[in-house]
Design a protein around this motif. Structure first.
Motif, PDB file in Angstrom:
ATOM      1  N   UNK A   1     189.267  81.740  54.828  1.00  0.00           N
ATOM      2  CA  UNK A   1     188.203  82.562  55.405  1.00  0.00           C
ATOM      3  C   UNK A   1     187.265  83.071  54.321  1.00  0.00           C
ATOM      4  N   UNK A   2     187.855  83.443  53.180  1.00  0.00           N
ATOM      5  CA  UNK A   2     186.996  83.882  52.075  1.00  0.00           C
ATOM      6  C   UNK A   2     186.122  82.736  51.578  1.00  0.00           C
ATOM      7  N   UNK A   3     186.730  81.515  51.445  1.00  0.00           N
ATOM      8  CA  UNK A   3     185.933  80.362  51.038  1.00  0.00           C
ATOM      9  C   UNK A   3     184.885  80.002  52.072  1.00  0.00           C
ATOM     10  N   UNK A   4     185.245  80.122  53.365  1.00  0.00           N
ATOM     11  CA  UNK A   4     184.274  79.844  54.422  1.00  0.00           C
ATOM     12  C   UNK A   4     183.107  80.811  54.361  1.00  0.00           C
ATOM     13  N   UNK A   5     183.404  82.066  54.102  1.00  0.00           N
ATOM     14  CA  UNK A   5     182.317  83.036  53.960  1.00  0.00           C
ATOM     15  C   UNK A   5     181.399  82.651  52.811  1.00  0.00           C
TER      16      UNK A   5
END
Length: 378
Positions: free
Chosen positions: A93-97
């Motif tokens: 999720x952090x990478x997607x953000x």
């Protein structure tokens, strides 16, 4: 007497009462004892049952413990795996953000670049540069070579004034095809709606076709087909314009303008390249034919020389044989008379005539089939 009897009776009654009381007490004691025994047995049975139940429960508990032990380990591993998955999901999720943020930045850059591209294409020079780049790629894909198969930035003068087509394709036989790559894109630049943009594009292409038909490119390059290729650097541009204005392509052909997209122009140039290959093959075949004729002429001349040389050799053999005959009939008799006088002891050797002749040409091409069999060869 009566008193004694009464006393004895009382004593007896008292003794009987005592006996009855003792009996009743014994009976009650025995009953209580029996009751206690029954209760004790019942309690013992209950305790025994409970002991067996506890033992069975203990056995079941042991079995459950043995069965639950691996399950507990699996549950612990599952808990650890779920924890790891949660951490990975959080990292994703952090990478997607971060990717969404980068995508937003790229989208902003793309909008800026698109605006710059539209600004550049709003001018005729920008459209021409784009069309020329696409045109250069297509001729490279067709396998053509500059200054041999095509020329760029060629200028000429016609009745309509000075013209400068984007490219001139050279055809076998010194013919030419003229290509204009100044693609009209005003409709797609100015209109936001798809239908309106297609209509504006069709009108822009039609105006450009009219302008090209008035330039009469075919007058400046002779010989050349009586048409000029109007190159649109996108198949979608031509498809949208043709769908919006179905008579556009036919009217352009009538005006001497051939509308071509990258795919159709590539097919045309491939055909031109194939014609060049056929022309090269024809030129090579003609050269081979000329060399064959020249070789045949030289073979005829060489045959004449060989025939004359053979005849000369035959005449030389005949002259030699005549010399030998004269030598034997006239010179040797006189020489023998001189040897008989004792001038010399050396014996004179008689020379031999030549009995062979030169080999003639016997192949069918030189008439060898009509000649008589050859004599012994020299």
């Amino acid at each position: 007497m009566e008193a004694i009897t009464l006393s004895v009776a009382l004593v007896l009654v008292l003794a009987v009462g005592i006996v009855i009381g003792w009996w009743l007490g014994s009976t009650r004691a025995r009953a209580q004892t029996q009751d206690r025994l029954v209760r004790a047995e019942t309690t013992a049975q209950i305790l025994s049952d409970r002991t067996e139940a506890l033992e069975a429960d203990a056995q079941v508990a042991g079995e459950l413990t043995a069965a639950v032990g691996p399950l507990t380990s699996d549950v612990r591993s599952l808990a650890q795996h779920v924890t790891g998955q949660d951490r990975q999901q959080a990292a994703r999720l952090a990478g997607l953000d971060e990717q969404l943020r980068q995508l937003a930045l790229q989208n902003q850059r793309l909008q800026t670049s698109t605006h710059g591209l539209l600004t550049a294409l709003s001018s005729g020079s920008g459209r021409g540069d784009w069309g020329e780049v696409q045109l250069r790629r297509i001729v490279e894909l067709a396998g053509m070579t500059e200054h041999i198969d095509f020329n760029v930035e060629v200028s000429a003068t016609t009745d309509a004034g000075r013209i400068r087509p984007d490219m001139v394709i050279n055809l076998p036989g010194e013919a030419h095809i003229v290509i204009d790559a100044k693609a009209p894109l005003n409709g797609f630049e100015r209109e936001a709606d798809g239908a309106a943009a297609a209509g504006a594009q069709a009108r822009a292409v039609r105006r450009h076709v009219t302008a090209l038909s008035k330039k009469s490119y075919w007058q400046a390059f002779t010989p050349t087909p009586r048409f000029v290729v109007c190159f649109l650097p996108s198949d979608g541009l031509l498809a949208a314009a043709g769908q919006e204005d179905p008579s556009l392509i036919d009217d352009a052909l009538t005006a001497g303008v051939l509308l071509a997209s990258p795919s159709t122009l590539l097919g045309l140039l491939k055909t031109v390249a194939l014609n060049w290959q056929q022309a090269d093959l024809s030129r090579s075949a003609q050269q081979i034919l000329d060399l064959g004729r020249d070789l045949h002429t030289r073979v005829v001349t060489l045959t004449e020389h060989l025939t004359r040389m053979g005849s000369s050799l035959d005449r030389s053999v005949e002259d030699y044989n005549r010399l030998v005959g004269s030598f034997e009939s006239r010179f040797l008799p006189t020489a023998r008379k001189l040897s008989a006088t004792g001038v010399s002891d050396a014996a004179l050797v008689d020379p031999e005539e030549l009995s062979t002749r030169t080999r003639g040409l016997t192949a069918r091409e030189f008439g060898g089939a009509d000649r008589p069999p050859a004599e012994p060869q020299l």
